[in-house]
Design a protein around this motif. Structure first.
Motif, PDB file in Angstrom:
ATOM      1  N   GLU A  13      31.289 -45.644  -7.392  1.00  0.00           N
ATOM      2  CA  GLU A  13      32.117 -45.481  -6.199  1.00  0.00           C
ATOM      3  C   GLU A  13      31.354 -44.900  -5.015  1.00  0.00           C
ATOM      4  OE1 GLU A  13      35.009 -42.014  -6.466  1.00  0.00           O
ATOM      5  OE2 GLU A  13      34.450 -42.268  -8.579  1.00  0.00           O
ATOM      6  N   PHE A  14      30.236 -44.219  -5.247  1.00  0.00           N
ATOM      7  CA  PHE A  14      29.457 -43.621  -4.181  1.00  0.00           C
ATOM      8  C   PHE A  14      28.277 -44.474  -3.749  1.00  0.00           C
ATOM      9  CE2 PHE A  14      31.241 -40.199  -6.811  1.00  0.00           C
ATOM     10  CZ  PHE A  14      32.112 -39.653  -5.883  1.00  0.00           C
ATOM     11  N   ASP A  15      27.899 -45.426  -4.574  1.00  0.00           N
ATOM     12  CA  ASP A  15      26.692 -46.219  -4.333  1.00  0.00           C
ATOM     13  C   ASP A  15      26.963 -47.649  -4.779  1.00  0.00           C
ATOM     14  OD1 ASP A  15      24.159 -47.300  -4.147  1.00  0.00           O
ATOM     15  OD2 ASP A  15      23.238 -45.940  -5.587  1.00  0.00           O
ATOM     16  N   ASN A  16      27.465 -48.471  -3.862  1.00  0.00           N
ATOM     17  CA  ASN A  16      27.784 -49.846  -4.217  1.00  0.00           C
ATOM     18  C   ASN A  16      27.236 -50.871  -3.227  1.00  0.00           C
ATOM     19  OD1 ASN A  16      29.526 -49.544  -2.073  1.00  0.00           O
ATOM     20  ND2 ASN A  16      31.341 -49.327  -3.354  1.00  0.00           N
ATOM     21  N   ALA A  17      26.420 -50.431  -2.269  1.00  0.00           N
ATOM     22  CA  ALA A  17      25.891 -51.332  -1.249  1.00  0.00           C
ATOM     23  C   ALA A  17      24.924 -52.364  -1.813  1.00  0.00           C
ATOM     24  CB  ALA A  17      25.190 -50.524  -0.151  1.00  0.00           C
ATOM     25  N   SER A  18      24.326 -52.081  -2.961  1.00  0.00           N
ATOM     26  CA  SER A  18      23.335 -53.000  -3.533  1.00  0.00           C
ATOM     27  C   SER A  18      23.958 -54.144  -4.324  1.00  0.00           C
ATOM     28  CB  SER A  18      22.362 -52.229  -4.429  1.00  0.00           C
ATOM     29  OG  SER A  18      21.633 -51.310  -3.665  1.00  0.00           O
ATOM     30  N   LYS A  19      25.244 -54.063  -4.563  1.00  0.00           N
ATOM     31  CA  LYS A  19      25.952 -55.103  -5.319  1.00  0.00           C
ATOM     32  C   LYS A  19      25.273 -55.361  -6.668  1.00  0.00           C
ATOM     33  CE  LYS A  19      27.711 -57.041  -1.112  1.00  0.00           C
ATOM     34  NZ  LYS A  19      27.571 -58.053  -0.096  1.00  0.00           N
ATOM     35  N   LEU A  20      25.116 -54.283  -7.410  1.00  0.00           N
ATOM     36  CA  LEU A  20      24.451 -54.355  -8.710  1.00  0.00           C
ATOM     37  C   LEU A  20      25.336 -54.962  -9.790  1.00  0.00           C
ATOM     38  CD1 LEU A  20      22.589 -50.929  -8.669  1.00  0.00           C
ATOM     39  CD2 LEU A  20      21.702 -53.183  -8.061  1.00  0.00           C
ATOM     40  N   ASP A  21      26.542 -55.352  -9.428  1.00  0.00           N
ATOM     41  CA  ASP A  21      27.428 -55.988 -10.400  1.00  0.00           C
ATOM     42  C   ASP A  21      27.073 -57.469 -10.617  1.00  0.00           C
ATOM     43  OD1 ASP A  21      28.213 -56.664  -7.827  1.00  0.00           O
ATOM     44  OD2 ASP A  21      30.354 -56.408  -8.198  1.00  0.00           O
ATOM     45  N   ARG A  22      26.077 -57.963  -9.909  1.00  0.00           N
ATOM     46  CA  ARG A  22      25.608 -59.337 -10.119  1.00  0.00           C
ATOM     47  C   ARG A  22      24.816 -59.404 -11.426  1.00  0.00           C
ATOM     48  NH1 ARG A  22      22.385 -59.933  -4.667  1.00  0.00           N
ATOM     49  NH2 ARG A  22      22.177 -57.687  -5.020  1.00  0.00           N
ATOM     50  N   ALA A  23      24.933 -60.498 -12.133  1.00  0.00           N
ATOM     51  CA  ALA A  23      24.257 -60.651 -13.433  1.00  0.00           C
ATOM     52  C   ALA A  23      22.749 -60.511 -13.276  1.00  0.00           C
ATOM     53  CB  ALA A  23      24.602 -62.010 -14.032  1.00  0.00           C
TER      54      ALA A  23
ATOM     55  N   ASP B  26      13.555 -31.771 -16.037  1.00  0.00           N
ATOM     56  CA  ASP B  26      14.709 -32.567 -16.466  1.00  0.00           C
ATOM     57  C   ASP B  26      15.774 -32.649 -15.379  1.00  0.00           C
ATOM     58  OD1 ASP B  26      13.765 -33.154 -18.998  1.00  0.00           O
ATOM     59  OD2 ASP B  26      14.656 -31.370 -19.888  1.00  0.00           O
ATOM     60  N   LYS B  27      15.491 -32.108 -14.200  1.00  0.00           N
ATOM     61  CA  LYS B  27      16.510 -32.045 -13.156  1.00  0.00           C
ATOM     62  C   LYS B  27      16.330 -33.109 -12.080  1.00  0.00           C
ATOM     63  CE  LYS B  27      17.281 -27.105 -13.600  1.00  0.00           C
ATOM     64  NZ  LYS B  27      17.191 -25.811 -12.964  1.00  0.00           N
ATOM     65  N   PHE B  28      15.104 -33.320 -11.643  1.00  0.00           N
ATOM     66  CA  PHE B  28      14.851 -34.172 -10.491  1.00  0.00           C
ATOM     67  C   PHE B  28      13.910 -35.318 -10.844  1.00  0.00           C
ATOM     68  CE2 PHE B  28      15.620 -29.844  -8.886  1.00  0.00           C
ATOM     69  CZ  PHE B  28      16.807 -30.088  -8.193  1.00  0.00           C
ATOM     70  N   PRO B  29      14.453 -36.505 -11.041  1.00  0.00           N
ATOM     71  CA  PRO B  29      13.576 -37.643 -11.326  1.00  0.00           C
ATOM     72  C   PRO B  29      12.777 -38.016 -10.073  1.00  0.00           C
ATOM     73  CG  PRO B  29      15.815 -38.405 -11.001  1.00  0.00           C
ATOM     74  CD  PRO B  29      15.862 -36.891 -10.974  1.00  0.00           C
ATOM     75  N   PHE B  30      11.616 -38.608 -10.283  1.00  0.00           N
ATOM     76  CA  PHE B  30      10.829 -39.101  -9.156  1.00  0.00           C
ATOM     77  C   PHE B  30      11.048 -40.599  -8.967  1.00  0.00           C
ATOM     78  CE2 PHE B  30       8.092 -39.620 -12.792  1.00  0.00           C
ATOM     79  CZ  PHE B  30       7.500 -40.851 -12.593  1.00  0.00           C
ATOM     80  N   ALA B  31      11.633 -41.243  -9.978  1.00  0.00           N
ATOM     81  CA  ALA B  31      11.960 -42.666  -9.900  1.00  0.00           C
ATOM     82  C   ALA B  31      13.132 -42.944 -10.836  1.00  0.00           C
ATOM     83  CB  ALA B  31      10.754 -43.524 -10.289  1.00  0.00           C
ATOM     84  N   THR B  32      13.887 -43.980 -10.515  1.00  0.00           N
ATOM     85  CA  THR B  32      15.011 -44.381 -11.355  1.00  0.00           C
ATOM     86  C   THR B  32      15.124 -45.901 -11.349  1.00  0.00           C
ATOM     87  OG1 THR B  32      16.668 -44.329  -9.574  1.00  0.00           O
ATOM     88  CG2 THR B  32      16.324 -42.280 -10.798  1.00  0.00           C
ATOM     89  N   ILE B  33      15.755 -46.418 -12.384  1.00  0.00           N
ATOM     90  CA  ILE B  33      16.180 -47.810 -12.408  1.00  0.00           C
ATOM     91  C   ILE B  33      17.681 -47.784 -12.642  1.00  0.00           C
ATOM     92  CG2 ILE B  33      16.062 -50.036 -13.576  1.00  0.00           C
ATOM     93  CD1 ILE B  33      13.168 -49.388 -14.325  1.00  0.00           C
ATOM     94  N   VAL B  34      18.418 -48.346 -11.692  1.00  0.00           N
ATOM     95  CA  VAL B  34      19.875 -48.321 -11.729  1.00  0.00           C
ATOM     96  C   VAL B  34      20.381 -49.745 -11.951  1.00  0.00           C
ATOM     97  CG1 VAL B  34      21.942 -47.741 -10.397  1.00  0.00           C
ATOM     98  CG2 VAL B  34      19.904 -46.325 -10.208  1.00  0.00           C
ATOM     99  N   THR B  35      21.377 -49.865 -12.818  1.00  0.00           N
ATOM    100  CA  THR B  35      21.843 -51.195 -13.210  1.00  0.00           C
ATOM    101  C   THR B  35      23.274 -51.507 -12.821  1.00  0.00           C
ATOM    102  OG1 THR B  35      22.513 -50.366 -15.370  1.00  0.00           O
ATOM    103  CG2 THR B  35      20.268 -51.242 -15.174  1.00  0.00           C
ATOM    104  N   LYS B  36      23.976 -50.537 -12.252  1.00  0.00           N
ATOM    105  CA  LYS B  36      25.365 -50.811 -11.878  1.00  0.00           C
ATOM    106  C   LYS B  36      25.787 -49.960 -10.705  1.00  0.00           C
ATOM    107  CE  LYS B  36      26.435 -49.544 -16.103  1.00  0.00           C
ATOM    108  NZ  LYS B  36      27.051 -49.202 -17.352  1.00  0.00           N
ATOM    109  N   ASP B  37      26.756 -50.482  -9.980  1.00  0.00           N
ATOM    110  CA  ASP B  37      27.329 -49.765  -8.855  1.00  0.00           C
ATOM    111  C   ASP B  37      28.237 -48.652  -9.342  1.00  0.00           C
ATOM    112  OD1 ASP B  37      26.200 -51.432  -6.875  1.00  0.00           O
ATOM    113  OD2 ASP B  37      27.866 -52.847  -7.007  1.00  0.00           O
TER     114      ASP B  37
END
Length: 135
Positions: free
Chosen positions: A47-57, A34-45
């Motif tokens: 303050e530390f991770d915003n380079a992907s511009k996930l705020d787009r629809a 339960d500590k270390f995922p091997f994969a993730t799906i992220v849907t929003k930026d």
């Protein structure tokens, strides 16, 4: 590919693993970890991770943890600068690339076919680390 289709693919391959959703992001774990995922799906930026511009629809990012050898085979010893907001492009993760994570924003079906073996390898690597078999 949709988030749901990717999530279902990973769930189908887990066979004993599980996933958790937190703040609309999905974290995939192997077996009892339960500590270390091997994969993730992220849907929003954030303050530390915003380079992907996930705020787009409709934009999401699939992230997969790799071993050093596979990561370097994909991107070389010193990965070149990339546009971390580019869609459908396999690239080093904007924050965790230094830890051999890769990412792709809104992968197409064709790109996801190239990512599937990386997900399977990440799961296998995570399981081998748990049992002490990884180096």
């Amino acid at each position: 590919m949709t988030e749901d289709a990717i999530t279902q693919h990973i769930i189908d391959m887990l066979a004993g693993g599980h996933f958790q959703i937190a703040d609309d992001n999905t974290f995939f774990f192997h077996d009892g970890d339960d500590k270390f995922p091997f994969a993730t799906i992220v849907t929003k930026d954030n303050e530390f991770d915003n380079a992907s511009k996930l705020d787009r629809a409709g934009v999401f990012r699939l992230n997969v943890g790799m071993g050093k050898e596979r990561f370097r085979a994909l991107f070389g010893e010193e990965p070149t600068a990339v546009d971390h907001s580019a869609l459908d492009t396999l690239m080093p993760h904007p924050v965790y690339g230094k830890m051999y994570w890769v990412s792709v924003i809104n992968p197409s079906a064709k790109t996801f076919e190239t990512v599937k073996p990386l997900i399977a390898e990440a799961l296998s690597l995570a399981r081998s680390r748990k049992t002490g078999q990884a180096g």
